[in-house]
Design a protein around this motif. Structure first.
Motif, PDB file in Angstrom:
ATOM      1  N   GLN A  63      -1.979   7.564  -0.823  1.00 14.84           N
ATOM      2  CA  GLN A  63      -0.870   7.940   0.049  1.00 14.84           C
ATOM      3  C   GLN A  63      -0.135   9.163  -0.489  1.00 14.84           C
ATOM      4  OE1 GLN A  63      -0.677   6.412   2.898  1.00 14.84           O
ATOM      5  NE2 GLN A  63      -2.317   5.064   2.220  1.00 14.84           N
ATOM      6  N   ARG A  64      -0.018   9.243  -1.808  1.00 18.50           N
ATOM      7  CA  ARG A  64       0.702  10.370  -2.404  1.00 18.50           C
ATOM      8  C   ARG A  64      -0.050  11.685  -2.233  1.00 18.50           C
ATOM      9  NH1 ARG A  64       1.623   6.191  -6.539  1.00 18.50           N
ATOM     10  NH2 ARG A  64       3.841   5.602  -6.482  1.00 18.50           N
ATOM     11  N   LEU A  65      -1.338  11.617  -1.930  1.00 21.19           N
ATOM     12  CA  LEU A  65      -2.117  12.829  -1.715  1.00 21.19           C
ATOM     13  C   LEU A  65      -1.832  13.469  -0.360  1.00 21.19           C
ATOM     14  CD1 LEU A  65      -5.626  11.798  -3.105  1.00 21.19           C
ATOM     15  CD2 LEU A  65      -4.019  13.392  -4.134  1.00 21.19           C
ATOM     16  N   LEU A  66      -1.222  12.734   0.546  1.00 20.91           N
ATOM     17  CA  LEU A  66      -0.960  13.274   1.882  1.00 20.91           C
ATOM     18  C   LEU A  66       0.124  14.340   1.815  1.00 20.91           C
ATOM     19  CD1 LEU A  66      -0.995  10.015   4.032  1.00 20.91           C
ATOM     20  CD2 LEU A  66      -2.827  11.678   3.722  1.00 20.91           C
ATOM     21  N   ARG A  67      -0.103  15.450   2.501  1.00 16.95           N
ATOM     22  CA  ARG A  67       0.864  16.538   2.552  1.00 16.95           C
ATOM     23  C   ARG A  67       1.321  16.747   3.991  1.00 16.95           C
ATOM     24  NH1 ARG A  67       0.256  19.592  -2.154  1.00 16.95           N
ATOM     25  NH2 ARG A  67      -0.630  18.224  -3.731  1.00 16.95           N
ATOM     26  N   PRO A  68       2.498  17.321   4.179  1.00 13.95           N
ATOM     27  CA  PRO A  68       2.936  17.641   5.541  1.00 13.95           C
ATOM     28  C   PRO A  68       2.075  18.745   6.127  1.00 13.95           C
ATOM     29  CG  PRO A  68       4.490  18.490   3.930  1.00 13.95           C
ATOM     30  CD  PRO A  68       3.527  17.630   3.178  1.00 13.95           C
ATOM     31  N   VAL A  69       1.468  18.485   7.265  1.00 16.32           N
ATOM     32  CA  VAL A  69       0.611  19.462   7.925  1.00 16.32           C
ATOM     33  C   VAL A  69       0.634  19.177   9.421  1.00 16.32           C
ATOM     34  CG1 VAL A  69      -1.463  18.049   7.616  1.00 16.32           C
ATOM     35  CG2 VAL A  69      -1.697  20.512   7.952  1.00 16.32           C
ATOM     36  N   LEU A  70       0.589  20.212  10.229  1.00 17.00           N
ATOM     37  CA  LEU A  70       0.565  20.042  11.673  1.00 17.00           C
ATOM     38  C   LEU A  70      -0.776  19.472  12.112  1.00 17.00           C
ATOM     39  CD1 LEU A  70       2.182  23.418  12.803  1.00 17.00           C
ATOM     40  CD2 LEU A  70       3.289  21.206  12.514  1.00 17.00           C
ATOM     41  N   VAL A  71      -0.757  18.692  13.180  1.00 21.57           N
ATOM     42  CA  VAL A  71      -1.974  18.106  13.730  1.00 21.57           C
ATOM     43  C   VAL A  71      -2.103  18.543  15.181  1.00 21.57           C
ATOM     44  CG1 VAL A  71      -3.233  15.990  14.257  1.00 21.57           C
ATOM     45  CG2 VAL A  71      -1.798  16.107  12.207  1.00 21.57           C
ATOM     46  N   VAL A  94      -6.343  -2.037  -7.454  1.00 20.26           N
ATOM     47  CA  VAL A  94      -6.689  -1.593  -6.104  1.00 20.26           C
ATOM     48  C   VAL A  94      -5.453  -1.096  -5.358  1.00 20.26           C
ATOM     49  CG1 VAL A  94      -7.599  -2.344  -3.873  1.00 20.26           C
ATOM     50  CG2 VAL A  94      -8.677  -3.134  -5.989  1.00 20.26           C
ATOM     51  N   VAL A  95      -4.332  -1.820  -5.491  1.00 19.82           N
ATOM     52  CA  VAL A  95      -3.093  -1.401  -4.832  1.00 19.82           C
ATOM     53  C   VAL A  95      -2.635  -0.050  -5.362  1.00 19.82           C
ATOM     54  CG1 VAL A  95      -0.634  -1.931  -4.623  1.00 19.82           C
ATOM     55  CG2 VAL A  95      -2.330  -3.722  -4.230  1.00 19.82           C
ATOM     56  N   LYS A  96      -2.742   0.149  -6.686  1.00 18.82           N
ATOM     57  CA  LYS A  96      -2.362   1.437  -7.273  1.00 18.82           C
ATOM     58  C   LYS A  96      -3.222   2.568  -6.707  1.00 18.82           C
ATOM     59  CE  LYS A  96      -0.270   4.057 -10.398  1.00 18.82           C
ATOM     60  NZ  LYS A  96      -1.078   5.285 -10.351  1.00 18.82           N
ATOM     61  N   LEU A  97      -4.500   2.297  -6.504  1.00 18.50           N
ATOM     62  CA  LEU A  97      -5.396   3.300  -5.926  1.00 18.50           C
ATOM     63  C   LEU A  97      -4.936   3.673  -4.512  1.00 18.50           C
ATOM     64  CD1 LEU A  97      -8.049   4.950  -5.977  1.00 18.50           C
ATOM     65  CD2 LEU A  97      -9.196   2.918  -5.087  1.00 18.50           C
ATOM     66  N   HIS A  98      -4.577   2.679  -3.717  1.00 19.62           N
ATOM     67  CA  HIS A  98      -4.098   2.939  -2.359  1.00 19.62           C
ATOM     68  C   HIS A  98      -2.812   3.760  -2.384  1.00 19.62           C
ATOM     69  CE1 HIS A  98      -6.604   0.576   0.493  1.00 19.62           C
ATOM     70  NE2 HIS A  98      -6.987  -0.024  -0.611  1.00 19.62           N
ATOM     71  N   GLN A  99      -1.901   3.408  -3.263  1.00 18.81           N
ATOM     72  CA  GLN A  99      -0.635   4.142  -3.335  1.00 18.81           C
ATOM     73  C   GLN A  99      -0.868   5.596  -3.746  1.00 18.81           C
ATOM     74  OE1 GLN A  99       1.883   1.902  -5.975  1.00 18.81           O
ATOM     75  NE2 GLN A  99       2.314   0.312  -4.459  1.00 18.81           N
ATOM     76  N   PHE A 156       0.819  -1.210   0.000  1.00 17.12           N
ATOM     77  CA  PHE A 156       0.000   0.000   0.000  1.00 17.12           C
ATOM     78  C   PHE A 156       0.855   1.263   0.000  1.00 17.12           C
ATOM     79  CE2 PHE A 156      -2.979  -3.074   1.904  1.00 17.12           C
ATOM     80  CZ  PHE A 156      -4.068  -2.876   1.071  1.00 17.12           C
ATOM     81  N   VAL A 157       2.131   1.134   0.349  1.00 18.80           N
ATOM     82  CA  VAL A 157       3.025   2.288   0.430  1.00 18.80           C
ATOM     83  C   VAL A 157       3.687   2.479  -0.932  1.00 18.80           C
ATOM     84  CG1 VAL A 157       4.995   3.297   1.647  1.00 18.80           C
ATOM     85  CG2 VAL A 157       3.428   1.764   2.861  1.00 18.80           C
ATOM     86  N   PRO A 158       3.717   3.706  -1.448  1.00 21.81           N
ATOM     87  CA  PRO A 158       4.364   3.929  -2.757  1.00 21.81           C
ATOM     88  C   PRO A 158       5.800   3.429  -2.773  1.00 21.81           C
ATOM     89  CG  PRO A 158       3.148   5.877  -2.062  1.00 21.81           C
ATOM     90  CD  PRO A 158       3.122   4.927  -0.898  1.00 21.81           C
ATOM     91  N   ASP A 159       6.245   2.984  -3.947  1.00 30.39           N
ATOM     92  CA  ASP A 159       7.580   2.398  -4.086  1.00 30.39           C
ATOM     93  C   ASP A 159       8.672   3.348  -3.616  1.00 30.39           C
ATOM     94  OD1 ASP A 159       6.357   0.197  -5.151  1.00 30.39           O
ATOM     95  OD2 ASP A 159       6.753   0.729  -7.237  1.00 30.39           O
ATOM     96  N   GLU A 160       8.509   4.635  -3.902  1.00 30.44           N
ATOM     97  CA  GLU A 160       9.553   5.593  -3.550  1.00 30.44           C
ATOM     98  C   GLU A 160       9.605   5.898  -2.058  1.00 30.44           C
ATOM     99  OE1 GLU A 160       5.868   8.014  -4.699  1.00 30.44           O
ATOM    100  OE2 GLU A 160       6.887   6.183  -5.366  1.00 30.44           O
TER     101      GLU A 160
END
Length: 425
Positions: free
Chosen positions: A167-175, A159-164, A24-28
């Motif tokens: 993940q790539r849509l996530l950006r660094p942001v404070l929580v 389906v795996v490509k969709l999950h990856q 589920f995690v992108p190759d890079e």
């Protein structure tokens, strides 16, 4: 980031579980090794591991690198001073090599006794080894040989490509967690100081995964503007459910396999009590009886039964034929409600009933759902983030975001809610 160790017996499927999560995690964003030497991590590129998942197939293969792994997890970076030749003068000089994190560590092991210093830095997971799970696996393996199974393999790649991509849509942001001051956690042992941070990091990771379903807020600080998302009660509810499952086992003094054998021993004792009409204190059993009852190998029974004896869950008696032994169960089965439990957590209903967090004066910024492929710099941590409000274990990239998302197919309200929802499925 959270570190993970999958602990199970041989052939239980821990490597398959690791491969499934890593897919589920992108190759890079992932690095996988079969083994590492003692100083291999010190001489990697400075940013080669930053914000990635470092997976080692067997913990035994990382034994020599155990010191570096522990430092990398707790300190977030490695540095070593090494002697080498100066290319210009030919004289010996000292070079400093630095490897920066953060990095999510992912290991598997069959060992019962794992380095305690490494264990208390990690979340310990186990594989379902019940007979019903084995039967389900056999059914799935047979189904994979049919035409429908072959077509399913082709669908799996999509389906795996969709999950990856999710993940790539996530950006660094404070929580920011406005409910943090009212949360609770077990405090009877010093090691819970680390486990408490795992729990808080788990909440933040869940919130980070749903950043596209959260309104983005901004606040002026020290001459700059910080962007953050807030934790919701739904995030805490999911984190509590996961914490009971994973931290409830991590704080256990028994390995998952040993705890499972203890359950089989208790089952055997109850069976003997019912058959022979005797009390628990009068029951004596042998290793052979345990093997026949649970179907485990002699090596497994001896290994985990010795652990139960050492921790005084089982008492050993010398038998009447030389070196043969019989055992007595000292554990009375207390606490066997069928599920692990982590004491000290505050129920979400209590948080909902009590006065909510103070209203923020920060400006509201609606989430931007237009996808723009993030660059490497965008995926890097926010500079100085470790000193900013709300930054912590969950504020960077989630170590195993696919695993957390899979636990919560969350229905968001924003136009981008399909990201986490579909990615979670």
């Amino acid at each position: 980031p959270l570190a993970v160790i999958i602990q199970s017996t041989s052939a239980a499927g821990k490597s398959s579980l690791m491969d499934a999560v890593l897919s589920f995690v992108p190759d890079e964003e992932r690095i996988k090794f079969s083994a590492m030497t003692g100083q291999s991590l010190f001489y990697m590129g400075e940013a080669d591991l930053a914000h990635k998942v470092l997976a080692v197939v067997e913990e035994e293969g990382a034994t020599r690198a155990g010191y570096a792994l522990k430092l990398l997890q707790s300190e977030g970076e490695l540095s070593i001073a090494s002697t080498g030749k100066d290319t210009a003068s030919g004289r010996l000089v000292t070079h400093t090599y630095t490897v920066t994190g953060p990095v999510a560590i992912f290991l598997t092991t069959t060992a019962v006794d794992v380095d305690e210093e490494l264990m208390n830095r990690c979340v310990v997971l186990s594989v379902d080894e019940d007979r019903s799970q084995t039967r389900a696996i056999h059914d799935r393996q047979r189904a994979a040989q049919t035409l429908e199974g072959l077509l399913g393999d082709a669908e799996r790649a999509r389906v795996v490509k969709l999950h990856q991509d999710a993940q790539r849509l996530l950006r660094p942001v404070l929580v920011a967690n406005p409910y943090a001051p009212r949360l609770g956690f077990a405090d009877e042992a010093t090691r819970t100081r680390r486990d408490h941070m795992k729990y808080l990091g788990l909440i933040r990771a869940v919130a980070l995964l749903h950043q596209h379903q959260r309104p983005r807020r901004t606040v002026a600080h020290d001459g700059g503007v910080l962007t953050y998302v807030e934790v919701t009660l739904d995030d805490i509810a999911l984190a509590n459910r996961l914490a009971h499952e994973i931290l409830g086992r991590s704080l256990d003094d028994l390995a998952p396999q040993t705890r499972r054998l203890l359950g089989h021993v208790d089952d055997l004792v109850l069976t003997i009590c019912a058959t022979d009409e005797v009390t628990r204190a009068d029951v004596r059993f042998t290793r052979r009886a345990v093997r026949e009852h649970c179907g485990w190998s002699d090596f497994q029974v001896r290994t985990h039964l010795d652990r139960l004896v050492a921790l005084e869950y089982v008492l050993v008696h010398r038998g009447g034929r030389g070196q043969s032994f019989v055992y007595e169960a000292l554990w009375d089965g207390a606490g066997t409600d069928g599920r692990p439990h982590l004491v000290g957590l505050v129920d979400v209903a209590t948080l909902a009933e009590s006065p909510g967090p103070a209203a923020t004066t920060a400006d509201f910024e609606p989430p931007n759902h237009e996808f723009e492929p993030p660059t490497r710099a965008q995926r890097a941590p926010i500079e100085g983030g470790s000193r900013s409000p709300g930054n912590g274990a969950g504020a960077g990239r989630s170590p195993l975001p696919g695993a957390a998302a899979a636990q919560n197919p969350h229905q968001g309200n924003g136009s981008g809610s399909h990201v986490a929802m579909r990615g979670g499925r």
